[in-house]
Design an enzyme around this catalytic site. Structure first.
Site, mmCIF file in Angstrom:
data_model
loop_
_atom_site.group_PDB
_atom_site.id
_atom_site.type_symbol
_atom_site.label_atom_id
_atom_site.label_comp_id
_atom_site.label_asym_id
_atom_site.label_seq_id
_atom_site.Cartn_x
_atom_site.Cartn_y
_atom_site.Cartn_z
ATOM 1 N N TYR A 1 2.399 1.339 0.433
ATOM 2 C CA TYR A 1 0.979 2.072 1.000
ATOM 3 C C TYR A 1 1.506 3.610 0.753
ATOM 4 C CZ TYR A 1 -0.772 -2.194 3.430
ATOM 5 O OH TYR A 1 -1.236 -3.518 3.548
ATOM 6 N N LYS B 1 -6.801 -6.980 7.898
ATOM 7 C CA LYS B 1 -7.074 -7.375 9.179
ATOM 8 C C LYS B 1 -8.173 -8.385 8.848
ATOM 9 C CE LYS B 1 -4.092 -6.009 12.001
ATOM 10 N NZ LYS B 1 -3.166 -6.755 11.090
ATOM 11 N N PRO C 1 -10.394 -2.503 4.117
ATOM 12 C CA PRO C 1 -9.225 -3.402 3.617
ATOM 13 C C PRO C 1 -7.919 -3.068 4.070
ATOM 14 C CG PRO C 1 -10.160 -2.413 2.136
ATOM 15 C CD PRO C 1 -11.038 -1.909 3.136
ATOM 16 N N TYR D 1 0.326 -4.346 12.417
ATOM 17 C CA TYR D 1 0.319 -5.023 10.780
ATOM 18 C C TYR D 1 0.579 -6.474 11.146
ATOM 19 C CZ TYR D 1 0.805 -4.856 5.997
ATOM 20 O OH TYR D 1 0.405 -5.084 4.795
ATOM 21 N N HIS E 1 7.304 -11.227 4.402
ATOM 22 C CA HIS E 1 7.631 -9.900 4.150
ATOM 23 C C HIS E 1 7.989 -9.543 5.347
ATOM 24 C CE1 HIS E 1 5.932 -8.792 -0.131
ATOM 25 N NE2 HIS E 1 6.178 -10.140 -0.041
HETATM 26 C C1 DHB Z 1 -3.636 -6.752 0.165
HETATM 27 C C2 DHB Z 1 -5.018 -6.182 0.353
HETATM 28 C C3 DHB Z 1 -4.806 -5.210 1.705
HETATM 29 O O1 DHB Z 1 -5.842 -4.657 2.162
HETATM 30 C C4 DHB Z 1 -3.602 -5.016 2.337
HETATM 31 O O2 DHB Z 1 -3.571 -3.958 3.380
HETATM 32 C C5 DHB Z 1 -2.586 -5.544 1.645
HETATM 33 C C6 DHB Z 1 -2.262 -6.351 0.661
HETATM 34 C C7 DHB Z 1 -3.659 -7.506 -1.059
HETATM 35 O O3 DHB Z 1 -4.786 -7.918 -1.532
HETATM 36 O O4 DHB Z 1 -2.549 -8.120 -1.572
#
Ligand code: DHB
Length: 394
Positions: free
Chosen positions: A204, A300, A296, A388, A77
């Site tokens: 997001y 990271k 989450p 990121y 990505h």
């Molecule tokens: C996923 C989880 C995340 O916390 C994130 O920032 C991006 C993707 C996932 O589970 O696909």
């Protein structure tokens, strides 16, 4: 009952991705090690965690002979969408920092690492119970355990590594530690659904109804999350309620619509920020969630665990090579530098995109100002893109 004694150079408590990656790197450097894990292979390989790997993590898997499927089955990505005010704003990682991330779920990373350890005849003992760590301040730290067949075993090692996750028992053996800890007044409601992707990249979204993340797993399975109350009962939500909630968080004038499908898993994931300082006591070292937990947002957790493992593997290679302790002595400080950067990044992404239920109108508008500061500035976008996709390891 008699106890079987197993002697090795490095005893690793925890056979998730961090423990197995460390075991793999040490074996490649000719360092004998034993991994001990309470769960069985099937449980770990079906536990759904985050799905985004930084380029450095992918490089580690691809270049150290794991022979996994990240480059063939994973999806590269080159950007994400930040969505707010009902509009999407693409952050183009390749253009901004010349890097990408890979969508490749953590449980698949585990499957690949477990296969690599089995191929290389690594000593990995799963489904053990009654684990205890002893004598970490001596030159023969030990792990005591009971094997699945009832045999008592004592693993005697020179160095003990705690890779035993957020409920780590190894951490309890660091007596002079400081626990840095914050909780958040929200959690994530996560689903897996049988549907094609709703968008080419991850979204997001911040909305007046709260945060949503539209992620993916494959061409036919998608992963999505939305901000919820930590006390939410996941099983009380119908499929239609879940889809309506997700949809209203991504609604906008562009008419963007999620592609719905059967939901086959739904769960609430509470989250927090935690750091243990230092990540070492004498001959015991902590890696991954045993030493720190991030919320989450930004995915990271696993990436940070692999970064710890890289630093520790180099330090152990130096120590077992010529007895030098300089890198081992620097491990905690070196790893913590990245940990605190990632703590800041995850905290920042979380607070910028989520809405507290008691947020004032000022706070809600300020957050939109913060998002515009990022999306309307190349420097702002670059800051996000660098964090990121992952900071360089040195
Ligand atoms: C996923 C989880 C995340 O916390 C994130 O920032 C991006 C993707 C996932 O589970 O696909």
């Amino acid at each position: 009952m008699s106890t079987t004694i197993v002697s090795t150079q490095v005893g690793i408590l925890g056979g998730g991705p961090a423990g197995l990656m460390l075991s793999h790197l040490l074996a490649r450097a000719g360092i004998d090690n034993v991994v001990v894990e309470k769960r069985d292979h099937a449980t770990i390989s079906t536990t759904h965690r985050a799905g985004i790997l930084e380029h450095g993590s992918v490089q580690m898997l691809a270049e150290t002979g794991v022979d996994g499927r990240v480059l063939t089955d994973g999806h590269r990505h080159d950007g994400i969408d930040l969505r707010f005010g009902g509009e999407s704003h693409r952050i183009d990682f390749q253009d901004l920092v010349g890097e990408s991330v890979w969508l490749y779920p953590q449980n698949e990373v585990f499957v690949d690492l477990a296969a690599a350890r089995a191929r290389d005849c690594g000593d990995v003992r799963c489904s053990v119970s009654d684990t205890e760590v002893l004598d970490v301040a001596t030159d023969t730290p030990k792990i005591r355990l009971t094997e699945a067949d009832g045999t008592s075993v004592e693993v005697r090692c020179r160095i003990l590594v705690g890779a035993d996750g957020s409920h780590s028992i190894c951490r309890q053996a660091v007596p002079d530690r400081t626990d840095h800890f914050i909780e958040y007044p929200f959690a994530w409601f996560g689903i897996l659904t049988e549907a094609p992707p709703s968008a080419p990249e991850l979204i997001y979204a911040r909305s007046e109804h709260g945060f949503a993340l539209i992620s993916q797993r494959s061409d036919t399975v998608q992963r999505m999350y939305f901000q919820c109350d930590p006390g939410e009962d996941a099983s009380s939500w119908s499929e239609e309620q879940i889809w309506d909630e997700l949809q209203r968080r991504v609604d906008g004038a562009d008419g963007f619509e999620l592609t719905r499908g059967r939901i086959f898993e739904q769960m609430v994931l509470p989250f927090r920020s935690y750091v243990c300082e230092p990540l070492r006591h004498s001959n015991l070292f902590l890696v991954g969630d045993a030493g720190h937990t991030v919320p989450p947002t930004g995915a990271k957790g696993l990436n940070l665990a692999l970064a710890d493992v890289k630093v520790l593997a180099e330090a152990l290679t130096s120590f077992f090579g010529d007895g030098s302790t300089a890198l081992l002595d620097g491990y905690s400080d070196t790893a913590l530098r990245r940990v605190w950067k990632a703590q800041n990044f995850s905290y920042w992404m979380t607070s910028m995109l989520h809405t507290r239920s008691d947020a004032t109108a000022f706070e809600r508008k300020r957050a939109l100002g913060e998002l515009a500061t990022i999306t309307e500035s190349r420097y702002g976008q670059q800051y996000l893109a660098e964090g990121y996709t992952g900071w360089p390891s040195k």
